[in-house]
Design an enzyme around this catalytic site. Structure first.
Site, short mmCIF file in Angstrom:
data_model
loop_
_atom_site.label_atom_id
_atom_site.label_comp_id
_atom_site.label_asym_id
_atom_site.label_seq_id
_atom_site.Cartn_x
_atom_site.Cartn_y
_atom_site.Cartn_z
N ASP A 120 -17.28 -13.70 47.95
CA ASP A 120 -16.10 -14.56 48.19
C ASP A 120 -15.29 -14.62 46.89
O ASP A 120 -15.79 -14.26 45.82
CB ASP A 120 -16.52 -15.97 48.62
CG ASP A 120 -15.31 -16.86 48.93
OD1 ASP A 120 -14.35 -16.37 49.55
OD2 ASP A 120 -15.31 -18.04 48.53
N SER A 121 -14.07 -15.12 47.02
CA SER A 121 -13.25 -15.31 45.83
C SER A 121 -13.83 -16.42 44.94
O SER A 121 -13.56 -16.46 43.74
CB SER A 121 -11.83 -15.71 46.25
OG SER A 121 -11.88 -16.85 47.08
N TYR A 125 -7.53 -16.20 46.15
CA TYR A 125 -7.04 -14.97 46.77
C TYR A 125 -5.93 -15.30 47.78
O TYR A 125 -5.06 -14.49 48.03
CB TYR A 125 -8.17 -14.26 47.53
CG TYR A 125 -9.10 -13.41 46.69
CD1 TYR A 125 -9.20 -13.53 45.31
CD2 TYR A 125 -9.91 -12.47 47.32
CE1 TYR A 125 -10.08 -12.74 44.58
CE2 TYR A 125 -10.79 -11.67 46.60
CZ TYR A 125 -10.87 -11.80 45.23
OH TYR A 125 -11.74 -11.02 44.52
N GLY A 126 -6.04 -16.48 48.37
CA GLY A 126 -5.22 -16.81 49.54
C GLY A 126 -3.73 -16.87 49.32
O GLY A 126 -2.96 -16.84 50.28
N CYS A 178 -15.23 -14.11 53.01
CA CYS A 178 -13.89 -14.55 52.62
C CYS A 178 -12.94 -14.03 53.69
O CYS A 178 -12.85 -12.82 53.91
CB CYS A 178 -13.55 -13.97 51.25
SG CYS A 178 -11.85 -14.27 50.74
N ASN A 179 -12.26 -14.95 54.36
CA ASN A 179 -11.35 -14.53 55.43
C ASN A 179 -10.18 -13.72 54.88
O ASN A 179 -9.74 -12.75 55.48
CB ASN A 179 -10.80 -15.75 56.17
CG ASN A 179 -11.85 -16.42 57.03
OD1 ASN A 179 -11.92 -16.18 58.23
ND2 ASN A 179 -12.68 -17.25 56.43
N THR A 180 -9.68 -14.15 53.72
CA THR A 180 -8.51 -13.48 53.14
C THR A 180 -8.85 -12.03 52.81
O THR A 180 -8.09 -11.11 53.12
CB THR A 180 -8.04 -14.23 51.87
OG1 THR A 180 -8.03 -15.63 52.14
CG2 THR A 180 -6.67 -13.78 51.44
N GLU A 203 -12.82 -26.44 46.03
CA GLU A 203 -13.38 -25.95 44.75
C GLU A 203 -13.64 -27.11 43.79
O GLU A 203 -14.47 -27.01 42.90
CB GLU A 203 -12.44 -24.93 44.09
CG GLU A 203 -12.45 -23.55 44.74
CD GLU A 203 -13.59 -22.63 44.26
OE1 GLU A 203 -14.04 -22.75 43.13
OE2 GLU A 203 -14.03 -21.79 45.09
N CYS A 221 -11.16 -20.23 56.89
CA CYS A 221 -11.32 -20.00 55.45
C CYS A 221 -12.69 -20.54 55.12
O CYS A 221 -13.04 -21.66 55.54
CB CYS A 221 -10.24 -20.75 54.66
SG CYS A 221 -10.57 -20.77 52.88
N THR A 222 -13.48 -19.77 54.39
CA THR A 222 -14.88 -20.18 54.18
C THR A 222 -15.01 -21.39 53.24
O THR A 222 -16.10 -21.95 53.11
CB THR A 222 -15.72 -19.01 53.65
OG1 THR A 222 -15.08 -18.47 52.48
CG2 THR A 222 -15.86 -17.92 54.69
N HIS A 223 -13.92 -21.80 52.62
CA HIS A 223 -13.95 -23.03 51.83
C HIS A 223 -13.87 -24.28 52.72
O HIS A 223 -14.25 -25.37 52.29
CB HIS A 223 -12.78 -23.08 50.84
CG HIS A 223 -12.98 -22.27 49.61
ND1 HIS A 223 -12.88 -20.90 49.59
CD2 HIS A 223 -13.28 -22.64 48.33
CE1 HIS A 223 -13.10 -20.46 48.35
NE2 HIS A 223 -13.35 -21.50 47.58
N1 DGL Z 1 -12.63 -18.49 50.89
C1 DGL Z 1 -11.50 -17.63 51.06
C2 DGL Z 1 -11.21 -17.40 52.54
O1 DGL Z 1 -12.11 -17.50 53.37
C3 DGL Z 1 -10.20 -17.99 50.41
C4 DGL Z 1 -10.12 -18.75 49.20
C5 DGL Z 1 -9.03 -18.29 48.27
O2 DGL Z 1 -7.84 -18.58 48.50
O3 DGL Z 1 -9.38 -17.62 47.32
O4 DGL Z 1 -10.12 -17.07 52.92
#
Ligand code: DGL
Length: 295
Positions: A16-17, A48-49, A78-80, A158, A194-196
């Site tokens: 993940d990011s 990353y998003g 990470c979805n992105t 985060e 988004c995994t966050h």
């Molecule tokens: N956890 C990441 C996701 O699932 C994104 C977090 C980020 O923006 O870096 O998209």
């Protein structure tokens, strides 16, 4: 060449990011307690998003070089990164199986029996690329989809802010235009794309009331389990399994916030600081040559 039994003993890599992928790791550990895991959070380049697809693709390709040398399977938690780089990652690291999180997320949504549109909350990058809309259109063309950007929630997660009045206020404000757009229409479910976001499930559920708020991690874990079986990669030993963490920056912070995500403490010495070399030149070269070619 590596024997099959030693290959089976390799860890599953999770990428993940940042620390969001720990929500996927948690589900994977519950489902696969005898597997070793190796986690990499690209904390130096988070988020990353809000970055361009080219940049995210290059970050993901480069960072996963570190994992790919040491694992039997890669989970892009990470979805992105899944949205823009899954195919490129599968191609680059073949024959290592590479699993993304978007298709399991879409399948989780389609399991919900209620009528109404599927609402997907995700980062700006995931929403702009319409990855969920595309997968859902393939799996169930008649299902309406609304994708909504909530990149700000990545920073909140985060920080380890998961509950409380202020968090609820921020989420309510971010979702107000979406609620207005929905009007009387009741969504069938809300996918945390988004995994966050699963660490914010409690305030989310409060806001959405009886509409199911879905964390796709469990579906991801099911897919990984099935794939391990199918490819004959399940670890045979039932000796204690290990988890090793790597981050590209801020390991003290990683260890501190990770415990909120995982529900148990992580000692700082369990988190290794790694660097991802060669990104800058390669990514810039690719982006510059593409820009030059399109002029
Ligand atoms: N956890 C990441 C996701 O699932 C994104 C977090 C980020 O923006 O870096 O998209």
């Amino acid at each position: 060449m590596m024997s099959l039994s030693s290959k089976k003993d390799l860890p599953i890599g999770i990428f993940d990011s940042g620390i969001g992928g720990l929500t996927v790791l948690k589900a994977l550990r519950q489902q696969l307690p005898h597997e070793h895991f190796l986690y990499l959070g690209d904390t130096a380049r988070l988020p990353y998003g809000t970055k361009s697809p080219d940049t995210v693709k290059n970050y993901a390709l480069n960072a996963n070089e570190i994992l790919a040398q040491q694992v039997k399977m890669l989970v892009i938690a990470c979805n992105t990164a899944t949205a823009v780089a899954l195919e490129a990652l599968q191609e680059r690291f073949f024959p290592i199986p590479v699993v993304g999180v978007i298709e399991p997320g879409a399948q989780a949504a389609l399991n919900e029996p209620n009528p109404g549109p599927v609402v997907v909350l995700a980062t700006e990058g995931t929403v702009k690329g319409h990855a969920y809309r595309q997968v859902l259109a393939r799996l169930s063309p008649q299902t309406p989809v609304i994708e909504w950007p909530c990149s700000l929630l990545v920073a909140i997660a985060e920080e380890g802010w998961c509950h409380g009045y202020l968090v609820e206020e921020i989420i309510t404000k971010l979702l107000a235009p979406l609620r207005l757009q929905l009007g009387e229409q009741k969504p069938s479910c809300v996918v945390l794309g988004c995994t966050h976001f699963p660490v914010l499930k409690e305030p989310m559920q409060k806001i959405w009331g009886d509409i199911p708020v879905l964390d796709p991690a469990y579906r991801v874990a099911q897919e990984v389990t099935a794939l391990l079986k199918q490819q004959d990669l399940e670890r045979q030993s039932h000796d204690e399994a290990t988890i090793h963490f790597m981050a590209t920056d801020g390991i003290e912070r990683f260890a501190r916030v990770a415990q909120i995500f995982l529900g148990h403490p992580i000692a700082q010495h369990c988190v290794e600081l790694v660097s991802v070399p060669a990104y800058e030149s390669r990514a810039r070269q690719e982006i510059n040559s593409r820009t030059a070619a399109s002029k």
